[in-house]
Design a protein around this motif. Sequence first.
Motif, PDB file in Angstrom:
ATOM      1  N   UNK A  90      19.825  46.483  81.000  1.00 20.62           N
ATOM      2  CA  UNK A  90      20.813  45.407  80.977  1.00 20.62           C
ATOM      3  C   UNK A  90      21.646  45.467  79.696  1.00 20.62           C
ATOM      4  N   UNK A  91      20.985  45.773  78.577  1.00 23.13           N
ATOM      5  CA  UNK A  91      21.709  45.921  77.310  1.00 23.13           C
ATOM      6  C   UNK A  91      22.755  47.030  77.414  1.00 23.13           C
ATOM      7  N   UNK A  92      22.364  48.187  77.924  1.00 17.36           N
ATOM      8  CA  UNK A  92      23.272  49.329  78.009  1.00 17.36           C
ATOM      9  C   UNK A  92      24.421  49.044  78.975  1.00 17.36           C
ATOM     10  N   UNK A  93      24.107  48.387  80.085  1.00 18.30           N
ATOM     11  CA  UNK A  93      25.156  48.059  81.060  1.00 18.30           C
ATOM     12  C   UNK A  93      26.122  47.020  80.523  1.00 18.30           C
ATOM     13  N   UNK A  94      25.588  46.039  79.800  1.00 15.11           N
ATOM     14  CA  UNK A  94      26.424  44.924  79.349  1.00 15.11           C
ATOM     15  C   UNK A  94      27.217  45.277  78.087  1.00 15.11           C
ATOM     16  N   UNK A  95      26.630  46.128  77.240  1.00 13.69           N
ATOM     17  CA  UNK A  95      27.300  46.470  75.984  1.00 13.69           C
ATOM     18  C   UNK A  95      27.383  47.993  75.843  1.00 13.69           C
ATOM     19  N   UNK A  96      28.173  48.647  76.675  1.00 11.35           N
ATOM     20  CA  UNK A  96      28.214  50.123  76.668  1.00 11.35           C
ATOM     21  C   UNK A  96      28.747  50.709  75.367  1.00 11.35           C
ATOM     22  N   UNK A  97      29.466  49.921  74.589  1.00 16.18           N
ATOM     23  CA  UNK A  97      30.058  50.425  73.344  1.00 16.18           C
ATOM     24  C   UNK A  97      29.333  49.919  72.100  1.00 16.18           C
ATOM     25  N   UNK A  98      28.126  49.398  72.282  1.00 13.25           N
ATOM     26  CA  UNK A  98      27.363  48.886  71.131  1.00 13.25           C
ATOM     27  C   UNK A  98      27.142  50.003  70.113  1.00 13.25           C
ATOM     28  N   UNK A  99      27.339  49.686  68.839  1.00 12.90           N
ATOM     29  CA  UNK A  99      27.288  50.722  67.811  1.00 12.90           C
ATOM     30  C   UNK A  99      25.907  51.337  67.637  1.00 12.90           C
ATOM     31  N   UNK A 100      24.858  50.662  68.092  1.00 10.99           N
ATOM     32  CA  UNK A 100      23.498  51.206  67.957  1.00 10.99           C
ATOM     33  C   UNK A 100      22.915  51.599  69.314  1.00 10.99           C
ATOM     34  N   UNK A 101      23.777  51.991  70.239  1.00 12.39           N
ATOM     35  CA  UNK A 101      23.295  52.254  71.597  1.00 12.39           C
ATOM     36  C   UNK A 101      22.307  53.413  71.654  1.00 12.39           C
ATOM     37  N   UNK A 102      22.404  54.372  70.714  1.00 15.34           N
ATOM     38  CA  UNK A 102      21.470  55.489  70.751  1.00 15.34           C
ATOM     39  C   UNK A 102      20.048  55.033  70.418  1.00 15.34           C
ATOM     40  N   UNK A 103      19.927  53.975  69.616  1.00 17.95           N
ATOM     41  CA  UNK A 103      18.609  53.387  69.379  1.00 17.95           C
ATOM     42  C   UNK A 103      18.047  52.836  70.692  1.00 17.95           C
ATOM     43  N   UNK A 104      18.932  52.236  71.491  1.00 26.03           N
ATOM     44  CA  UNK A 104      18.501  51.705  72.785  1.00 26.03           C
ATOM     45  C   UNK A 104      18.073  52.843  73.711  1.00 26.03           C
ATOM     46  N   UNK A 105      18.825  53.962  73.687  1.00 24.80           N
ATOM     47  CA  UNK A 105      18.428  55.114  74.489  1.00 24.80           C
ATOM     48  C   UNK A 105      17.031  55.597  74.079  1.00 24.80           C
ATOM     49  N   UNK A 106      16.796  55.640  72.789  1.00 27.15           N
ATOM     50  CA  UNK A 106      15.505  56.125  72.289  1.00 27.15           C
ATOM     51  C   UNK A 106      14.365  55.238  72.782  1.00 27.15           C
ATOM     52  N   UNK A 107      14.535  53.922  72.619  1.00 25.19           N
ATOM     53  CA  UNK A 107      13.484  52.999  73.042  1.00 25.19           C
ATOM     54  C   UNK A 107      13.289  53.049  74.555  1.00 25.19           C
ATOM     55  N   UNK A 108      14.394  53.172  75.289  1.00 24.88           N
ATOM     56  CA  UNK A 108      14.291  53.261  76.748  1.00 24.88           C
ATOM     57  C   UNK A 108      13.548  54.530  77.152  1.00 24.88           C
ATOM     58  N   UNK A 109      13.808  55.635  76.449  1.00 24.33           N
ATOM     59  CA  UNK A 109      13.103  56.885  76.744  1.00 24.33           C
ATOM     60  C   UNK A 109      11.613  56.739  76.467  1.00 24.33           C
ATOM     61  N   UNK A 110      11.279  56.106  75.345  1.00 24.53           N
ATOM     62  CA  UNK A 110       9.870  55.925  74.998  1.00 24.53           C
ATOM     63  C   UNK A 110       9.154  55.097  76.056  1.00 24.53           C
ATOM     64  N   UNK A 111       9.803  54.023  76.520  1.00 19.35           N
ATOM     65  CA  UNK A 111       9.189  53.176  77.539  1.00 19.35           C
ATOM     66  C   UNK A 111       9.003  53.948  78.856  1.00 19.35           C
TER      67      UNK A 111
END
Length: 578
Positions: A90-111
């Motif tokens: 939901x974070x990635x979909x709602x805020x596709x241009x968030x400056x820390x999105x790669x952190x979100x990718x990392x956490x999503x990959x870990x999960x």
Amino acid sequence: MTRKQIKLVALCWAGFLASTEGNAQKNKDIERRYKAGVRLVQMGDYDKARAELQPVMQRDGSYAPFAYYYYADASYRQKRYEAARATLKELIDRFPNWLKKEEAYYLAAAAAYEQGLYDEGLSYTQLIADPDLRNDLDRMEQTFLPRISDLNRLKALQKQYPKNKTLARTLVDLIQRTSSDKEDLELSDRLSNRYGIVPTPVSKPPVGRPVEPNVPVSQPATTARVDKAKAKGYFNIGVLFPFRVNRFNTTERGRSNQYVYDLYEGMKLAKTKLMAEGIIVNLFAYDIDNDADQTLDLLNNASFAQNDLLIGPLYTEPNRLVSAFATQNDIPLVNPIATNHELIANQPNAFLAQPSTTQQAIETANFAKEITTIRKAAVYFGASRKDSLLASAYQSTLKAQGFQVVEFRRLIGNATAMAAKMKLTEENKPGHVFLASSNNDDGTAMLDALSKRGISSPLIATYPAFNYFRNSLSTFTRRELYLVAPEFMDIERSPTEVFQETYLAKRNIIPSTFAAQGYDMLLFFGRQLARGTIRSKVLMRSDVSDDYVLSGFDYSKSNDNQVVPIIKFDGSRFVKIN
């Protein structure tokens, strides 16, 4: 390490974010809830953290994407991986241009990896380009991908993600272990040639192996040791911490030794500053846990004695062994976080970077004599062993200095429970009250309990006894209140501002107190090495105007740091008064 602790990205990014919400009061409430939520994640209270962060997520302001991230982080730490993945999507979909999105990718990959969803995890990791994350990402994949035991599945994944070197290496290793099929072996050869892969042998890395690529790989030179290390033009500093780089426990909710990495990150920043001053230090990181045999293996390595300064270890038995080694080889040894005075007793080469419990008691008692002429005191403490040790040391110091201790008691619970257990009366009214507690609810409860008992005496408490996000300003002004705060960081001092900005630019997170401690410690002792003041036993101390982030160092009387900051709220902020 084998899996990155999902790092706290922006505890205080609020100071850099331009809020666009409606009115100021709502903005202030959102900011308060966001900071409280982040703090609760740090403290491990994940259910309460999510409750604070959820209203922030529902707003459209600049805090919202960070709140999503921390909400997912809290779920991840509780092993609620499905919930974490849903929140991050939901974070990635709602805020596709968030400056820390790669952190979100990392956490999503870990999960995803935690749930065995390797295809989904790889789809996220291929989106990560940040070089600072790549090293952690490689270690994470080196942990999870070898769990795939199905050779056909692994081949299909490698074909789908041909650029992933860790995936290719994992496939090569599995083929070499399990397959004799000609096509598989040819595939293994092609991948090995393409990526320069050598099949991984099953062996334990040597003790003393550096924990990260930018730590020097070579050991110190094996030339004869000289008395003055500065004749070499550089200093070798051994850091003996429980990094636990080769251990990964999927049952842990978070990295329990995060403080170790914070200390080390601060030291790395100090190394850069020392270099700018013309002082060259080489940091050698040794992964030393609570293991005497492991420690002895390291000490029996001849090259280890080429270190000019040792920092750590953090556990009692390894520390005893290293302390004896340091004395025998005339190497200064710094205990970075310990507060046990016994560690430096009869150890002329050993130093405590943090003031010992004994020293804190002495300086606090000296301060108490300045604020009241009444030589009576009540001493209370919280539930932890650390609390009782400090309270006992304080009681002993007070009695040695001629005080009467009218009450010495463990107090926990709410204000009503505390007040009911107190035995204070007007006849034995203390000149001051002392509270040693690591529970940040105990401070306000003690203030209320004293009010219920009609005791208006000054309160001296330990810094962790209060919650500085939840407590209102009036908490710190309604009575004479002083805090013993070795960890105090005055954010309005220029050196502190520079440190925080530099650390934030490098690591993308606000530095913790441990990071500041690591920075100050290496900066101070690195300078002492360069001046030769440690080996010549010249008295060492820092000046109040020096550029340390915390409160500095003073070894003018012993190898125990005699700087014990005591702070007070001046109406707008905490200031150091002692």
